[in-house]
Design an enzyme around this catalytic site. Structure first.
Site, PDB file in Angstrom:
ATOM      1  N   GLU A  88       1.511 -15.639 -30.805  1.00 55.59           N
ATOM      2  CA  GLU A  88       1.024 -14.624 -29.880  1.00 55.59           C
ATOM      3  C   GLU A  88       0.217 -15.250 -28.750  1.00 55.59           C
ATOM      4  O   GLU A  88      -0.682 -16.059 -29.002  1.00 55.59           O
ATOM      5  CB  GLU A  88       0.133 -13.608 -30.590  1.00 55.59           C
ATOM      6  N   ASP A  99     -16.430 -21.894 -32.806  1.00 54.11           N
ATOM      7  CA  ASP A  99     -16.958 -21.556 -31.488  1.00 54.11           C
ATOM      8  C   ASP A  99     -18.467 -21.759 -31.503  1.00 54.11           C
ATOM      9  O   ASP A  99     -19.159 -21.198 -32.344  1.00 54.11           O
ATOM     10  CB  ASP A  99     -16.609 -20.093 -31.172  1.00 54.11           C
ATOM     11  N   ASP A 119     -21.778 -21.431 -29.074  1.00 53.96           N
ATOM     12  CA  ASP A 119     -22.159 -20.788 -27.836  1.00 53.96           C
ATOM     13  C   ASP A 119     -23.651 -21.030 -27.621  1.00 53.96           C
ATOM     14  O   ASP A 119     -24.446 -20.752 -28.505  1.00 53.96           O
ATOM     15  CB  ASP A 119     -21.887 -19.285 -27.987  1.00 53.96           C
TER      16      ASP A 119
END
Lengths: 501, 542
Positions: free
Chosen positions: B135, B201, B203
């Site tokens: 996808e 991830d 951040d």
């Protein structure tokens, strides 16, 4: 030689097998525990079919209720023992019980009957696997250690034993995972039976950093075997249920079983029934965006905290919004009002940002947008305590979760005091409850404290039955009960009517 | 085929194969074919003009193709204006990021490493389901998100991106079937995510309570050090503990960094396993202000190793650079609160109140100094203090992950090499062997790339290049020169002319290593299968 071989092989050709007579053999149960890998083949009566299934279902429902109330494993075992003895006894091989084979047969058959009943939907399958695993764990723990070892050996799990040399070499690292500092108890490492498995096989041990991992292999001490066996059990059961689900349509041919199975699976839905917004709304209450501040006095601590955070920061992070939106939906706030509420609460952002980043999520929670299944089911159900306690522990800057579980004691106490709980005895009780992981009890304790007078009156006047005053396990239940109690005077008439209906 | 593969490494059969595959499918190859045949090599000075011409040549057949497929499209206007270098250059001179289609179009056409992206996700030169069922989600300029896009070849992917000009591309999982067909499956089990890289991830906004230099979306090289520390800890653990080798670190374009663990085993992890590994790395949890590190003793080997790794950084990058405990409030919330002994706590507080502005590193040293002089209570246990100090260190230096990204198989994550819409920076991969040399403020930007390629002279003579750039800009380059392109220029890709080069080369070597391993695994499998076939053949003979 080869020729003959080929012919022999032809005998087991599946096309021929289809018409061959089934050669059933009586299943033997050498072990108390069962991985349920072979389906039963003998005949049983229809009554047995139903009765055995109901007995097992009773056990499973009770087990689920225990986890719902956050009982510790020890408490659960204690609670379950009489029930197990009554409905689904299973004695050790060494007990020499005369009914040994019959007991095991019942266990075996009832498991497979329920598989049929609960294979139909994804949701049922997941719950069935969960409770079956709980039951298996309970029995596994209670099993005689020698018999357990014998049983585990038959499972053919590919565990690689750790050699003595490797143990010695890794002993500083291994020691830390069995609770001993380096150097002190190197001997303990050598005494323990270690085995090496792919770390993916023992995710729960990895999760808590309970084992040493090196190059993808987890070094599991003997005592943690349980988790691996349980994982294997869950995994096999999940796969088997998938297969059962695929075979289910063919079962329709037998019109005697289908009604029983449907009935069984319906029963199973009851205890965990999702909280539907419409049925639970309180008609007399004004549930609108501008009234939420006022209503928040009836909120449980988790929602109270979300509300405070929202008012303080004019913002909530994703899971906070989700938890709170669903709760508000549960108390009867409709979609339009919900959008008004969130828009006015997020007063530091522009309309544009709100529409772009938040509006969709609120609508999605209400089932206004999203995939077919989401729209059909009217969005998500409000979170139960169970879900709030176990899923998505809050991270930095997040306000969702259960304060009793996810807050430090100081923060919890501050919150409680701010919400009007100042009684030292209650605070002490909450502290003890949370320390022993009984978060529900803490919440219910606070509820009882805050509604002391009303509860007393309700009992005296017999407004609410005992059933309506049992332990709260859903934030929306908390709200509803709190609201009804506090507004008893105004509402008495309506309440009477409602409670009967 | 006379055409050289546009990238070096002609010896690699992989590259050749892929190239042929792509070319055979598309008419675009024909245009390239025509190029070298057209005329003698021109002078150095004209190099830039050639380049402009080349773009046009690349583009023309493409637009035609699109027209064939899409019928009447309004793309023509875009095409006209984008081929005009004047339009291209104007926003560059303004030095402001212009998210217009023009710059993006140039980027996707000339810089985006399509081939390596394809190979990275496909794990083989021939398109497989790894790519076909993957996808992609495209974020368009009107804030619409097109989810469940999928492409059978890298060229179709490129074409679709050029058609839609997404400002952001995200990569999702590989599904059991083509995501575009998802609506055709009646039961939900036929269309489920199967594989995706294990992602992490980090951040910098999660570090706001301990960063003093910047906050929110802003970063500088000082607080970037937190990311560096996090990468070191995670990377080491993923390699040593979990045995992964193919870990790609990607700068997210603004204030964070993503990890893509691409080993086959990592890609096929299930949700509960992803959750487990994410929790393995979750040490700093809960809300800011409370006790955020709750770990068991004795320390897990992963944690003791992480502490060893972080010690140095903690002293320099946190205590000295950030000075997180400068104010008394901060010192209280982040430091004193965690000191186990009340007497020691009081003594420290008194000492620091007496000398306001005492730097964090001195405060850190004070703890041990005071503890040794005996400013402690009767029940003081040095071990508790050590534990507390370890907790404090971890709270300030251990990676803080956005755990949601790692937990779910079907979580989408921004693709490497897209442009961050806010900063215009390219999301470039970070070389873990040169971690300390990475400067997030200095990565290539969209405008910068266009400028660099314009300034590129084709050879070492930069002055000529600059002149050529000026020339090309003024000349308008409306294709007058025709196919007069030099052979030397021909096989130098546009990205090789810019500061994007080292990043794409790093990515290429990463992808090559990944593909090599996949191929070796495949060969092994094949051998086993071959064995089976032989057995069958034998039995058939009789």
């Amino acid at each position: 030689m080869n020729r003959i071989d080929i012919k022999r092989r032809n005998v087991v050709d599946h096309r021929k097998k289809q018409f061959a007579d089934p050669a059933y053999k009586q299943t033997q149960y050498p072990h108390r525990l069962n991985f349920y890998s072979t389906p039963p083949t003998a005949d049983i009566t229809l009554e047995q079919f139903e009765q055995w299934a109901i007995d097992r279902l009773r056990i499973l429902a009770e087990l689920e209720a225990c986890s719902f109330r956050n009982k510790t494993p020890a408490e659960t075992a204690l609670h379950m023992k009489p029930l197990l003895d009554k409905y689904l006894p299973l004695d050790a091989s060494s007990s020499g019980h005369s009914q040994l084979q019959a007991q095991r047969q019942k266990d075996h058959y009832s498991h497979f009957i329920l598989r049929l009943a609960f294979a139909s939907t994804e949701d049922l399958r997941r719950r069935f696997t969960r409770v079956e695993t709980m039951l298996f764990r309970l029995r596994f723990q209670a099993d005689d250690s020698r018999e357990r070892a014998a049983f585990v050996r038959t499972l053919n799990l590919d565990w690689e034993p750790v050699s003595e040399d490797e143990k010695r070499e890794l002993s500083p690292q291994l020691a830390t995972t069995i609770g001993f500092g380096y150097g002190k108890r190197a001997q303990q490492v050598m005494d323990e039976e270690w085995c090496k498995v792919d770390w993916m096989r023992v995710p729960d041990l990895i999760e808590g950093r309970k084992v040493y991992v090196k190059a993808g292999k987890a070094y599991v001490p003997g005592r943690e075997q349980q988790s691996m066996v349980l994982n294997a059990f869950t995994k096999r059961l999940e796969q088997a249920l998938e297969l059962t689900a695929r075979a289910l349509p063919r079962l329709d041919e037998d019109d005697r079983l289908t009604p029983i199975l449907n009935h069984l699976s319906k029963n199973f839905i009851a205890p965990d029934s999702s909280y539907t917004g419409s049925g639970m709304a309180i008609e007399s209450a004004e549930i609108s965006a501008r009234n939420i501040d006022n209503l928040s006095q009836h909120f449980p601590m988790c929602m109270n905290h979300l509300h405070r955070s929202l008012r303080r920061d004019a913002h909530l992070k994703h899971f906070g919004r989700l938890q709170y939106t669903l709760f508000l939906k549960g108390i009867g706030l409709n979609l339009e009002e919900a959008l008004v509420f969130w828009r006015s609460s997020f007063n530091k952002i522009t309309d544009d940002t709100f529409n772009k980043e938040y509006r969709y999520n609120v609508r999605h929670s209400y089932g206004d947008v999203g995939g077919d299944s989401n729209r059909r089911s009217g969005g998500y159900s409000p979170y139960s305590c169970q879900k709030i306690l176990t899923e998505h522990a809050p991270g930095p800057g997040e306000a969702h979760g259960c304060p009793y579980r996810h807050f430090s004691l100081e923060n919890l106490t501050t919150l409680l005091r701010a919400s009007g709980v100042t009684d030292r005895a209650v605070l002490q009780g909450v502290k003890e409850d949370t320390e022993s992981q009984k978060f529900h009890m803490a919440c219910n304790r606070v509820f009882e404290h805050l509604h002391k007078t009303e509860l007393k009156r309700a009992k005296d006047e017999g407004v609410m039955t005992a059933a309506q005053l049992e332990t709260i396990v859903h934030p929306n239940e908390y709200f509803k009960r709190s609201y009804l109690l506090k507004n008893m005077n105004k509402q008495k008439q309506q309440v009477d009517v409602k409670m009967e209906g | 085929m006379e055409v050289e593969p546009p990238v070096a490494a002609p010896s690699s059969p992989l590259v050749d194969e892929d190239f042929v595959m792509v070319e055979a499918g598309e008419a675009q190859g024909a245009a390239k074919d025509a190029n070298p045949a057209a005329g003698p090599p021109p002078a150095q000075v004209a190099a830039d003009e050639d380049m402009v011409v080349e773009i046009q040549q690349e583009k023309r057949p493409e637009i035609k193709l699109e027209d064939l497929f899409d019928g009447m499209d309004s793309d023509d206007d875009d095409f006209q204006s984008s081929s005009n270098p004047l339009n291209v250059k104007e926003p560059v001179e303004e030095e402001a990021y212009d998210p217009s289609f023009e710059l993006l179009r140039i980027y996707y056409q000339r810089f985006f490493p399509w081939r390596y992206m394809f190979q990275w996700l496909n794990h083989s030169p021939v398109p497989t389901n790894d790519f076909k069922h993957r996808e992609f989600s495209l974020w368009l300029h009107n804030d619409a998100v097109m989810r469940y896009q999928s492409y059978t070849t890298s060229d179709l992917f490129r074409k679709d991106v050029l058609r839609l000009m997404p400002r952001r591309i995200e990569i999702g999982p590989v599904y059991t079937a083509d995501p575009r067909d998802r609506k055709t499956f009646r039961n939900s089990t036929a269309f489920v995510p199967m594989a995706k890289e294990l992602c992490f991830d980090i951040d910098l906004t999660d570090y706001d309570d301990i960063r003093t230099c910047c906050d929110k979306a802003n970063i500088c090289n000082k607080c970037w050090r937190f990311t560096t520390m996090a990468i070191k800890v995670l990377d080491t653990a993923l390699r040593e503990d979990f045995g992964y080798h193919h870990i790609l670190w990607v700068y997210s374009g603004r204030r964070g960094v993503h990890a893509w663990v691409c080993d086959k085993q990592a890609r096929t992890l299930q949700d509960h396993q992803r959750k487990a590994i994410a929790s393995y790395f979750e040490v700093v949890s809960g809300k800011a202000g409370g006790k955020r590190v709750n770990i068991r003793r004795p320390l897990h080997p992963h944690l003791s190793r992480s502490i060893d790794l972080l010690k140095e950084h903690f002293q320099h990058d946190v205590l000295e650079t950030q000075d997180p405990w400068a104010s008394p409030e901060k010192a209280d919330a982040l430091l004193l609160q965690h000191i186990p002994d009340p007497d020691l706590r009081e003594a420290l507080r008194k000492k620091w109140d007496a000398s306001p502005g005492r730097p964090s590193s001195s405060k850190w040293a004070d703890i041990d100094a005071l503890a040794q002089t005996g400013a402690v209570g009767a029940a003081f246990d040095p071990k508790d203090l050590l534990d507390a100090k370890q907790d404090i260190l971890l709270e300030h230096a251990y990676p803080r992950l956005d755990i949601a990204v790692s937990q779910k198989l079907n979580h989408l994550l921004k693709s490497p090499f897209v442009i961050h819409p806010g900063t215009g920076r390219v999301c470039v991969p970070i070389d873990r062997d040169n971690l300390d040399g990475f400067d997030p403020l200095n990565v290539p930007t969209l405008q910068g790339l266009v400028r660099e390629v314009d300034a590129w002279g084709g050879g070492e003579t930069t002055d000529g290049g600059v002149a050529g750039a000026a020339d090309g800009g003024a000349g308008g380059g409306d294709g007058g020169g025709g196919g007069a392109s030099s052979q030397e220029v021909k096989h130098v890709q546009d990205w090789e002319k810019t500061s994007l080069k080292p990043y794409i080369e790093y990515f290429r070597s990463f992808v090559t290593a990944l593909m090599k391993e996949e191929r070796e695994a495949a060969v092994k499998r094949e051998r086993v299968e071959d064995g089976d076939v032989e057995v069958k053949v034998e039995s058939l003979d009789f």
